[in-house]
Design a protein around this motif. Structure first.
Motif, short mmCIF file in Angstrom:
data_model
loop_
_atom_site.label_atom_id
_atom_site.label_comp_id
_atom_site.label_asym_id
_atom_site.label_seq_id
_atom_site.Cartn_x
_atom_site.Cartn_y
_atom_site.Cartn_z
N ASP A 89 87.47 -43.91 -58.66
CA ASP A 89 87.73 -43.76 -57.22
C ASP A 89 86.48 -43.28 -56.49
O ASP A 89 86.15 -43.78 -55.42
CB ASP A 89 88.90 -42.81 -56.98
CG ASP A 89 89.32 -42.82 -55.52
OD1 ASP A 89 89.53 -43.93 -54.96
OD2 ASP A 89 89.43 -41.74 -54.92
N GLU A 90 85.77 -42.32 -57.09
CA GLU A 90 84.53 -41.86 -56.46
C GLU A 90 83.51 -42.98 -56.37
O GLU A 90 82.83 -43.13 -55.35
CB GLU A 90 83.95 -40.69 -57.25
CG GLU A 90 84.73 -39.41 -57.10
CD GLU A 90 84.07 -38.28 -57.85
OE1 GLU A 90 83.81 -37.25 -57.21
OE2 GLU A 90 83.81 -38.43 -59.06
N ALA A 91 83.39 -43.77 -57.43
CA ALA A 91 82.42 -44.87 -57.44
C ALA A 91 82.78 -45.91 -56.38
O ALA A 91 81.92 -46.39 -55.64
CB ALA A 91 82.35 -45.50 -58.82
N TYR A 92 84.07 -46.27 -56.29
CA TYR A 92 84.50 -47.25 -55.29
C TYR A 92 84.27 -46.73 -53.87
O TYR A 92 83.74 -47.43 -53.02
CB TYR A 92 86.00 -47.58 -55.44
CG TYR A 92 86.29 -48.70 -56.39
CD1 TYR A 92 85.84 -49.99 -56.16
CD2 TYR A 92 87.05 -48.47 -57.53
CE1 TYR A 92 86.12 -51.02 -57.03
CE2 TYR A 92 87.34 -49.50 -58.42
CZ TYR A 92 86.87 -50.77 -58.15
OH TYR A 92 87.14 -51.78 -59.01
N GLN A 93 84.69 -45.51 -53.62
CA GLN A 93 84.56 -44.94 -52.26
C GLN A 93 83.09 -44.84 -51.85
O GLN A 93 82.73 -45.21 -50.73
CB GLN A 93 85.22 -43.56 -52.22
CG GLN A 93 86.70 -43.60 -52.46
CD GLN A 93 87.49 -43.40 -51.20
OE1 GLN A 93 86.94 -43.19 -50.14
NE2 GLN A 93 88.79 -43.49 -51.33
N ALA A 94 82.26 -44.33 -52.74
CA ALA A 94 80.84 -44.16 -52.40
C ALA A 94 80.17 -45.52 -52.18
O ALA A 94 79.38 -45.67 -51.25
CB ALA A 94 80.12 -43.39 -53.51
N SER A 95 80.53 -46.49 -52.99
CA SER A 95 79.96 -47.83 -52.82
C SER A 95 80.35 -48.42 -51.47
O SER A 95 79.51 -48.95 -50.74
CB SER A 95 80.44 -48.74 -53.95
OG SER A 95 80.02 -50.05 -53.73
N ARG A 96 81.61 -48.30 -51.12
CA ARG A 96 82.10 -48.83 -49.84
C ARG A 96 81.43 -48.11 -48.66
O ARG A 96 81.01 -48.73 -47.69
CB ARG A 96 83.63 -48.70 -49.77
CG ARG A 96 84.25 -49.31 -48.55
CD ARG A 96 84.07 -50.83 -48.57
NE ARG A 96 84.44 -51.43 -47.33
CZ ARG A 96 85.49 -52.21 -47.16
NH1 ARG A 96 86.29 -52.48 -48.16
NH2 ARG A 96 85.74 -52.74 -46.00
N PHE A 97 81.35 -46.80 -48.76
CA PHE A 97 80.67 -46.01 -47.73
C PHE A 97 79.24 -46.49 -47.54
O PHE A 97 78.79 -46.72 -46.41
CB PHE A 97 80.69 -44.53 -48.12
CG PHE A 97 79.79 -43.66 -47.30
CD1 PHE A 97 80.20 -43.16 -46.07
CD2 PHE A 97 78.51 -43.32 -47.75
CE1 PHE A 97 79.36 -42.35 -45.31
CE2 PHE A 97 77.67 -42.53 -47.00
CZ PHE A 97 78.10 -42.04 -45.78
N LEU A 98 78.52 -46.64 -48.64
CA LEU A 98 77.10 -47.01 -48.56
C LEU A 98 76.91 -48.39 -47.93
O LEU A 98 76.05 -48.55 -47.06
CB LEU A 98 76.45 -46.95 -49.94
CG LEU A 98 76.20 -45.53 -50.46
CD1 LEU A 98 75.87 -45.55 -51.94
CD2 LEU A 98 75.09 -44.87 -49.66
N ILE A 99 77.69 -49.37 -48.33
CA ILE A 99 77.49 -50.71 -47.75
C ILE A 99 77.95 -50.74 -46.30
O ILE A 99 77.31 -51.37 -45.45
CB ILE A 99 78.12 -51.83 -48.60
CG1 ILE A 99 77.56 -53.19 -48.19
CG2 ILE A 99 79.63 -51.81 -48.54
CD1 ILE A 99 76.10 -53.40 -48.40
N ASP A 100 79.05 -50.06 -45.98
CA ASP A 100 79.51 -50.03 -44.59
C ASP A 100 78.47 -49.38 -43.67
O ASP A 100 78.17 -49.89 -42.59
CB ASP A 100 80.83 -49.26 -44.47
CG ASP A 100 82.03 -50.04 -44.98
OD1 ASP A 100 81.91 -51.25 -45.25
OD2 ASP A 100 83.11 -49.42 -45.11
N LYS A 101 77.93 -48.26 -44.11
CA LYS A 101 76.95 -47.55 -43.28
C LYS A 101 75.60 -48.28 -43.27
O LYS A 101 74.92 -48.32 -42.24
CB LYS A 101 76.77 -46.12 -43.78
CG LYS A 101 77.96 -45.23 -43.48
CD LYS A 101 78.13 -45.05 -42.00
CE LYS A 101 79.03 -43.90 -41.64
NZ LYS A 101 79.04 -43.64 -40.20
#
Length: 152
Positions: free
Chosen positions: A105-117
């Motif tokens: 979950d941490e890996a998915y969330q951080a990945s999504r955050f990084l690409i979105d931002k």
């Protein structure tokens, strides 16, 4: 804790970047790799290439700040952000966001955050080259802004 940020015209090897990530995060329980590719986007007059420009110092600083923000939000073992610049043809890789964390979950969330931002705050300028020979600068998409604002 290892972060790797590359802004370069060179393409990346997904297998090579995965191996490099594992070298610094061998105990990670979750690893997410996001690869963005150039797509044609329009059947009538498709994009044949994107041309990306940037101001190196400003771009790299922005990417480092995004990774630092992700690290404040989640416990991450290793992060790679690789973004290409220059002329990139349809079908080629343009961006890699790779995140290793203790749990998925941490890996998915951080990945999504990084690409979105990254799509909304990193200073890259994109020019589309189309099949009919025209080209033009790409404006920010409202959907990208909505996705990024969800993290605020």
């Amino acid at each position: 804790m290892v972060d790797r940020i590359e802004v370069t015209p060179r393409d990346f090897s997904l297998a090579g970047e995965y191996a490099a990530l594992l070298a610094h995060a061998s105990d990670a329980g979750g690893i997410v790799l996001f690869v963005g590719r150039v797509r044609p986007d329009d059947a009538d007059n498709p994009v044949v290439a994107l041309e990306l420009e940037h101001y190196p110092a400003m771009t790299e600083q922005a990417l480092h700040q995004l990774v630092a923000e992700a690290r404040k939000r989640w416990t991450l073992e290793a992060v790679t952000v690789w973004h290409r610049v220059g002329r990139i043809a349809v079908g080629e890789q343009i961006v890699l966001v790779a995140v290793a964390a203790g749990h998925r979950d941490e890996a998915y969330q951080a990945s999504r955050f990084l690409i979105d931002k990254l799509k909304t705050t990193a200073p890259f300028w994109k020019k589309e080259h189309r099949a009919d020979g025209t080209c033009g600068w790409v404006e920010a998409k409202a959907s990208d802004g909505r996705a990024a604002s969800g993290w605020d």
